[in-house]
Design an enzyme around this catalytic site. Structure first.
Site, short mmCIF file in Angstrom:
data_model
loop_
_atom_site.label_atom_id
_atom_site.label_comp_id
_atom_site.label_asym_id
_atom_site.label_seq_id
_atom_site.Cartn_x
_atom_site.Cartn_y
_atom_site.Cartn_z
N ASP A 59 0.87 -1.17 0.00
CA ASP A 59 0.00 0.00 0.00
C ASP A 59 0.91 1.22 0.00
OD1 ASP A 59 -2.18 1.58 0.06
OD2 ASP A 59 -2.89 0.98 2.04
N ASP A 61 -3.00 7.22 -3.69
CA ASP A 61 -4.32 7.80 -3.93
C ASP A 61 -4.72 8.70 -2.75
OD1 ASP A 61 -4.45 5.45 -2.35
OD2 ASP A 61 -6.61 5.31 -2.67
N CYS A 70 -13.30 -22.32 20.41
CA CYS A 70 -12.64 -22.37 19.11
C CYS A 70 -11.74 -23.59 19.10
CB CYS A 70 -11.86 -21.07 18.94
SG CYS A 70 -10.72 -21.03 17.56
N CYS A 79 -8.99 -23.83 17.08
CA CYS A 79 -7.73 -23.51 16.41
C CYS A 79 -6.55 -23.98 17.26
CB CYS A 79 -7.64 -22.01 16.09
SG CYS A 79 -6.99 -21.01 17.44
N CYS A 90 -6.20 -22.24 20.60
CA CYS A 90 -7.24 -22.53 21.59
C CYS A 90 -7.27 -24.00 21.98
CB CYS A 90 -8.60 -22.09 21.05
SG CYS A 90 -8.68 -20.33 20.75
#
Lengths: 543, 543
Positions: free
Chosen positions: B87, B122, B274, B276, B279
């Site tokens: 960016d 931009d 969770c 994952c 976790c």
């Protein structure tokens, strides 16, 4: 006390079942252990999966491992030192029509192997049977229940009283009523399996409510044979505490992959869609290429992770007081589950019993079915009985704002300075707030939970409008106002409410209607404010 | 071709963006790398998280690591050999009002460090600015875009053309129209961040549609700054392909735990919710007790697992053709997301463009908003234009059955043997099936997907009824039937349809109504069948 309830939401609860081998925290799912085939060994369940209770089949143990299991006890035999529940062979009775054991033998065998929770050999009603046959299963189950309580002699084992009756709701009710008179430690609802297989969740709802309404609320209830996570949120909402799941292993054997909203063939899966330890390490195509035994083991592990995680999420939703919202989302998994969710409208009173009157979180309006929430029913019941004791002549209707309570709004401030400080005016005016969630809220109670603690969509649906109209009609006919003043937020309501009130006036529900348009959806113009004040004062002079 | 589209559903697509360092499969989320603080090192992202593309900030690199990064190139500098996007510092421009670099310097610096995808500097519109200021940001962004394309000289880098305009939808449209004339490889929608923070998802919907409708559909579109998984399904449905997320790390630093439906403070979490790897190994309270650096690392890892998994689930939903159903469920996370979901009704035509005409799966009716599905719009558009060429005098309305198609039903069989074999009858009768999902289905087309491949709830809602009534009115007024015969399934519809048709007859929309009640909701009695046949034959004689 065998069962301690820690938290509640709707009829769901977080509880603790105390057994001699430890505590089972509910809602709980007990993985079914098939003694012939330990897809995941009980020890692994305990250590890796943090499973703290399992269930196995006493009849299978008796017929195939009698010597070993009676010698070692079921805990040593299965190598699991947490709570173990044994089922009785009733499932075999249902599937094969008979079992090679008497109810008495099964009770005595269970005492011999000494699990923590036992079920006597009940007679499952199953599905597709006649009313007469169903009634017999209920009666025979009760007879065996009484027999069990007489025979059993060992201390420290908890016994389960199963409810039968199948699809015949009156039989389920009677079965529950009768069995609840016997001093079992837990209760259970017998095999809804067929209806679950048919995705007939509406029938499941009816069966559970019929049983639960007739069972003591302070005892845990097991829903037999409901092992797919899709049904858990609904069943917990209705008050089921314990589930058993053979599905994690059975689906694995069929090469099926469980997700919270349905089941997939492993071969259909292209993407990794789960973060569990199995899916973190292996892609579906890797698992597909493994040798069969490993593939089934990994699938069973994945399936169990999903199932346990669903229970944990439900538990968390209860703790947070957002069990309704959780179900509202989860019920978009299948049209039949959506049907069952809509059916909860019938059971608002039942669900209201367990719903806390205060929560830490705001209620969220997430679909038009939100209108069936017991919190809304609770408010409407009160509102519909509310007759204002000082009989004001004027009803002043104000809109709700995004930021609640109303008393924090600019409009309230305007009213406060000019009108609400005047006790002479006040005794003749009742102020109510229009609410997309609750219909109407008398200003005096707006700060009570959840009347200001809720979020609604911006777009007004028919459901919101109907709710508002219904409450308006009831409130106005309860209280006989002479004059109604509407401070109308045209951006939200256009002329709908004005027309609605005009119609009511034309039907002589009251005699005078005055409508003020709000500027910028938020405040009343200076001139209108004077006029409003004059009207309200004029009322007083007219008295 | 830089972008290849593999699968579509609604305006979502699975695609492949080809860069010089490899392919980015979309929908994709690019974790934001803060060069000052590698919460999770890029190498770890690649190996452990299977992240195949990342994004970092060229302006920060230029100002702080100029020497190292120009010497090594951005891939070596970050130790990541997959696609890297940079960016431009536009975000810093938005936040700080200015940056210490010219657009030209930023373009040249990016070519020097050689990422795979670049954004020129931009000018973000942001929010809360005047129309005039917004217009300036649009114009200046365009000017800089043109300049960038003139300046850039290095082969192999893909350049992004950002759309600005903020909340001013006409400016977004114009910005998209103008930038799409410039030969960028990808496009992007500029900072919706403020609206995301305000939960103003409806505004996000309008902005995305305004941009996408004016951008080439065969180019990938990046939605800047939308890093929370709650917004992904909606944004993908509307056609966004790429997201960036700093949120996994930022939330972690704020000790916040991301879930697919919202964000929690770690300290509020009692349960593991969770599966994952983080976790699975650690409970929330364990993580809470760790030293801060480790706590943040683990939280960032958890957050990223959740984010990546959400993208994977969306991808899978596209592949399965159930992206609408996925969003239908996910939009029950917050009232404002529900608002945005309802808003899709306005964009049915737009969404229809990308929706396949055939899928492997049945459509599911999961809420009253299902009526907004583009598949339904598609059918209604055709139906509303359908004038039956042979101008039959009689319309025969039959109910739908749970098992589809209708031609497999018992009722169809009855009609077949007695009526449908008679070509003399047939040329005077049009048969239509009542459908809860599609209103009316002419029997000739019922087997076309998805007219028989869908599942609806059992309970009929107002939405179903209105759909049926609307299509009946339109179909009847398009085709001038003399007689209408309704084979009524009273169990489903009671007398609602009979009354509705009677009213239409009284308004002279047709001249004769005949209603037969179905037995057992499934077949026509023998006597009625003869009568029906006689009526149909009588019609012929009357001609």
């Amino acid at each position: 006390m065998v069962f301690e309830i820690i938290e509640r939401d709707l009829m769901g609860r977080i509880g603790r079942v105390k057994t001699k081998s430890g505590i089972i925290e509910t809602p709980a799912i007990l993985p079914v252990i098939n003694p012939f085939k330990l897809t995941i060994p009980p020890k692994t369940l305990q250590i890796e999966f943090k499973v703290n209770a399992i269930i196995t089949n006493a009849y299978i143990l008796m017929k195939n491992f009698y010597k070993e299991v009676t010698a070692a006890g079921v805990h040593k035999f299965l190598d699991f030192n947490g709570p173990i529940m044994t089922d009785s062979g009733a499932y075999q009775l249902l599937v094969y029509g008979e079992v090679d054991a008497t109810p008495e033998e099964i009770v005595k065998f269970q005492e011999l192997i000494n699990p923590d929770i036992c079920v006597f050999l009940d007679v499952p009603t199953g599905s597709g049977v006649s009313y007469k046959t169903a009634r017999k299963t209920v009666d025979e189950t009760l007879r065996r229940g009484r027999e069990c309580l007489e025979i059993k002699s060992k201390e420290g084992i908890l016994w389960v009283g199963p409810v039968q009756g199948g699809e015949f709701i009156d039989l389920v009710e009677e079965s529950a009523r009768q069995i609840s008179r016997l001093p079992f430690d837990l209760y259970a609802l017998g095999s809804p399996t067929k209806f679950l297989e048919q995705y007939n969740y509406s029938k499941i709802v009816e069966m559970i409510v019929a049983a639960k309404r007739n069972l003591p609320l302070n005892k845990p209830v097991h829903l037999f044979g409901a092992g797919h996570p899709m049904v858990f949120p609904l069943a917990v909402v209705l008050g089921c505490d314990i589930f058993d799941s053979a599905s994690y292993a059975l689906y694995a054997e069929g090469e099926r992959y469980i997700t919270p909203y349905g089941t997939k063939r492993l071969s259909e899966l292209k993407d990794v869609i789960c973060t569990c330890p199995v899916c973190y390490k292996h892609t579906p195509s890797e698992i597909l290429r493994m040798e069969k035994k490993m593939r089934i083991k990994l699938l069973a592990e994945h399936n169990l992770h999903v199932i346990l995680n669903e229970i944990n999420n439900i538990k968390y939703a209860i703790r947070e007081g957002r069990l309704w919202e959780y179900l509202e989302c989860k019920s978009r998994s299948h049209p039949t589950l959506y049907d069952a969710f809509k059916l909860l409208k019938k059971y608002q009173d039942y669900l209201e019993k367990g719903t806390p009157t205060s929560k830490k979180r705001a209620l969220l309006w997430l679909s038009d079915e939100t209108v069936n929430r017991p919190e809304i029913k609770r408010h409407l019941d009160r509102l519909n009985k509310l007759q204002i004791p000082w009989q004001p002549r004027t009803l002043l209707i104000v809109p709700e704002f995004k930021n609640k309570p109303f008393s924090k709004s600019k409009l309230y401030n305007q009213l406060l300075n000019n009108i609400l400080m005047r006790t002479d005016i006040l005794k003749n005016v009742q102020i109510v707030i229009l609410s997309k969630m609750f219909g109407l809220i008398p200003i005096e109670i707006e700060e009570y939970y959840p009347l200001s603690q809720h979020l609604t969509p911006t777009i007004i649906s028919e459901t919101h409008l109907n709710l508002i109209k219904d409450t308006l009609i009831k409130f106005i006919s309860m209280n006989y106002f002479k004059k109604i003043i509407l401070l109308n937020d045209e951006r939200q309501y256009g002329s709908i409410l004005t027309e609605f009130l005009l119609n009511m006036r034309n039907e002589n529900k009251f005699s005078d209607l005055q409508v003020f348009k709000l500027n910028n959806s938020s405040y009343i113009g200076q001139e209108d404010l004077y006029k409003l004040k004059a009207i309200l004062t004029g009322d007083i002079e007219n008295c």
